[in-house]
Scaffold this active site. Structure first.
Site, PDB file in Angstrom:
ATOM      1  N   ARG A 285       0.852  -1.187   0.000  1.00 61.34           N
ATOM      2  CA  ARG A 285       0.000   0.000   0.000  1.00 61.34           C
ATOM      3  C   ARG A 285       0.895   1.247   0.000  1.00 61.34           C
ATOM      4  O   ARG A 285       1.469   1.618   1.012  1.00 61.34           O
ATOM      5  CB  ARG A 285      -0.894  -0.017   1.253  1.00 61.34           C
ATOM      6  CG  ARG A 285      -2.032   0.975   1.232  1.00 61.34           C
ATOM      7  CD  ARG A 285      -2.635   1.090   2.622  1.00 61.34           C
ATOM      8  NE  ARG A 285      -1.776   1.880   3.492  1.00 61.34           N
ATOM      9  CZ  ARG A 285      -1.565   1.652   4.783  1.00 61.34           C
ATOM     10  NH1 ARG A 285      -2.127   0.620   5.374  1.00 61.34           N
ATOM     11  NH2 ARG A 285      -0.775   2.434   5.488  1.00 61.34           N
ATOM     12  N   HIS A 289      -3.716   4.262   4.617  1.00 57.54           N
ATOM     13  CA  HIS A 289      -4.798   3.283   4.712  1.00 57.54           C
ATOM     14  C   HIS A 289      -6.107   3.903   4.211  1.00 57.54           C
ATOM     15  O   HIS A 289      -6.808   3.328   3.393  1.00 57.54           O
ATOM     16  CB  HIS A 289      -4.959   2.824   6.158  1.00 57.54           C
ATOM     17  CG  HIS A 289      -6.144   1.953   6.391  1.00 57.54           C
ATOM     18  ND1 HIS A 289      -6.218   0.656   5.931  1.00 57.54           N
ATOM     19  CD2 HIS A 289      -7.327   2.191   7.021  1.00 57.54           C
ATOM     20  CE1 HIS A 289      -7.386   0.132   6.268  1.00 57.54           C
ATOM     21  NE2 HIS A 289      -8.079   1.043   6.930  1.00 57.54           N
ATOM     22  N   TYR A 298       4.241   5.298  11.188  1.00 58.52           N
ATOM     23  CA  TYR A 298       4.542   3.902  11.500  1.00 58.52           C
ATOM     24  C   TYR A 298       5.388   3.196  10.451  1.00 58.52           C
ATOM     25  O   TYR A 298       5.662   2.001  10.585  1.00 58.52           O
ATOM     26  CB  TYR A 298       3.245   3.117  11.752  1.00 58.52           C
ATOM     27  CG  TYR A 298       2.221   3.209  10.633  1.00 58.52           C
ATOM     28  CD1 TYR A 298       2.309   2.410   9.499  1.00 58.52           C
ATOM     29  CD2 TYR A 298       1.150   4.094  10.735  1.00 58.52           C
ATOM     30  CE1 TYR A 298       1.368   2.485   8.487  1.00 58.52           C
ATOM     31  CE2 TYR A 298       0.191   4.180   9.728  1.00 58.52           C
ATOM     32  CZ  TYR A 298       0.304   3.368   8.611  1.00 58.52           C
ATOM     33  OH  TYR A 298      -0.641   3.458   7.616  1.00 58.52           O
TER      34      TYR A 298
END
Length: 391
Positions: A285, A289, A298
């Protein structure tokens, strides 16, 4: 638009340099197109199945066009959300090959059950790309007819669609619609994070026990929002299938050719009554998100850069150039088409009417209900209380 019918056992028309038992660097990964655009004629999977494709030059170009258009429309939707025109958007950036490859592998009679990110599969099923934007703008509930397009509505609840797909597939088998080349198959999309959901594991149990004609298609994009893959599993996800009694396979999810071949093979097995299977499309990805997420909190930039070198569109373009299947004018034309369609999408989103608030009750039940009528009346009185006020 690619319309070819290659699969696991067909012979390619354009000669490729070599065959392999597995992809470089990962013996468990089926790959037909390397990140640098080098074409591999065939790959033998861990179970002995030979995977190859048989596309014409026009169909190769069609796949590239699909990838570019889907990415551009997705980018336009992200921009619309950033400008306050959509409530939220779940981008597919980086996952185009997994979606276009599997979406084009579906036959007309096959049924797909998406999450909320399968914009590429939606596009391949012939649905107007404006449809999901109506949902995320709050104008409607999606708008397309699942029966007409054989593509179910977006599912927001993580993993729930796998149970819906399992029940549907069980019905297909009970109706006697399997066992022939014209048989029906079902595909259920979900992400790596969803594999930790009870619904998904329950779907595995039921599909396996009832030998349902279902392909579980897991887009492993490495993160369940902010949770990395190692927080989800200690083994490759595709190996989980063995515990439920059906086969699993991992494919390079950034390789549109391999994704097509693996998915078509799994769907054809399902339609012929050979039961369910699990495909793990190993991808990444590239964006957030959703537009509510900040991935810089992160994951590190070097990780993203490493995956950018495996970009699904760049490798397909490199292949077309290497094999002299497409010239510069073709790429320019595709980019211009993508720009036009993005502009058109934006204009149509901005022209969407603002629905009356009470219309949210219109399609809860096909024939209404006394309780729903009471709720509508209460809500209407509440709205009327603001009339003539400064609110």
């Amino acid at each position: 638009m690619a319309k070819g019918d290659p699969g696991a056992s067909t012979r390619g028309r354009r000669a490729a340099p070599r065959s392999r038992k597995a992809a470089t660097g990962d013996p468990e990964l089926v790959q037909l197109l390397t990140p640098t655009g080098e074409r591999i004629e065939s790959v033998t999977g861990p179970d002995g199945t030979e995977y190859r494709v048989d596309f014409t030059d026009e169909e190769y170009r069609g796949l590239y066009r699909d990838l570019v258009l889907v990415r551009k429309l997705d980018a336009e939707a992200t921009a619309l959300q950033r400008q306050g025109e959509l409530g939220i958007w779940a981008s597919l950036l980086g996952q185009e090959a997994a979606q276009v490859g599997s979406g084009r592998a579906l036959r007309t009679q096959d049924m797909a059950f998406p999450t909320y990110r399968e914009h590429g599969v939606l596009y391949c099923r012939g649905i107007d790309p404006i449809m999901p934007l109506g949902l995320f703008r709050g104008v409607d509930q999606g708008g397309w007819d699942p029966n007409e397009f054989k593509f179910n509505m977006y599912t927001i609840v993580i993993g729930a669609q796998t149970l819906h797909a399992t029940g549907y597939a069980m019905g297909v088998a009970m109706d006697g619609k399997t066992g022939t080349d014209d048989g029906e198959a079902v595909i259920a999309y979900f992400g790596d994070g969803a594999t930790s959901q009870g619904d998904v594991n329950e779907a595995f149990v039921w599909a396996g026990v009832f030998n349902s004609p279902l392909v579980f298609f897991c887009q492993n994009n490495q993160y369940a929002i902010s949770e990395p893959l190692e927080r989800q599993t200690r083994i490759p996800l595709y190996r989980r299938a063995a515990g439920f009694g059906f086969p699993g396979i991992r494919v390079d999810g950034n390789d549109v050719l391999a994704t097509y071949a693996v998915t078509r093979h799994a769907l054809d097995n399902a339609r012929h009554g050979q039961g369910p299977s699990l495909i793990e499309a190993y991808t990444y990805r590239m964006g957030a998100h959703t537009t509510s997420d900040d991935p810089t909190r992160y994951r590190i930039a070097s990780e993203v850069e490493a995956w950018q070198a495996k970009d699904p569109i760049a490798r397909m373009k490199a292949f077309l150039e290497r094999e002299q299947i497409a010239a510069a004018d073709f790429f320019t034309e595709v980019d211009e088409q993508a720009r036009r369609e993005a502009v058109d999408l934006r204009e149509r989103v901005l022209a969407m009417p603002n629905p009356e608030p009470a219309t949210m009750f219109d399609h809860v039940y096909p024939n209404g209900s006394p309780l729903l009528d009471e709720q509508r009346a209460q809500f209407s009185r509440y709205l009327e209380s603001f009339e003539g006020s400064a609110h």
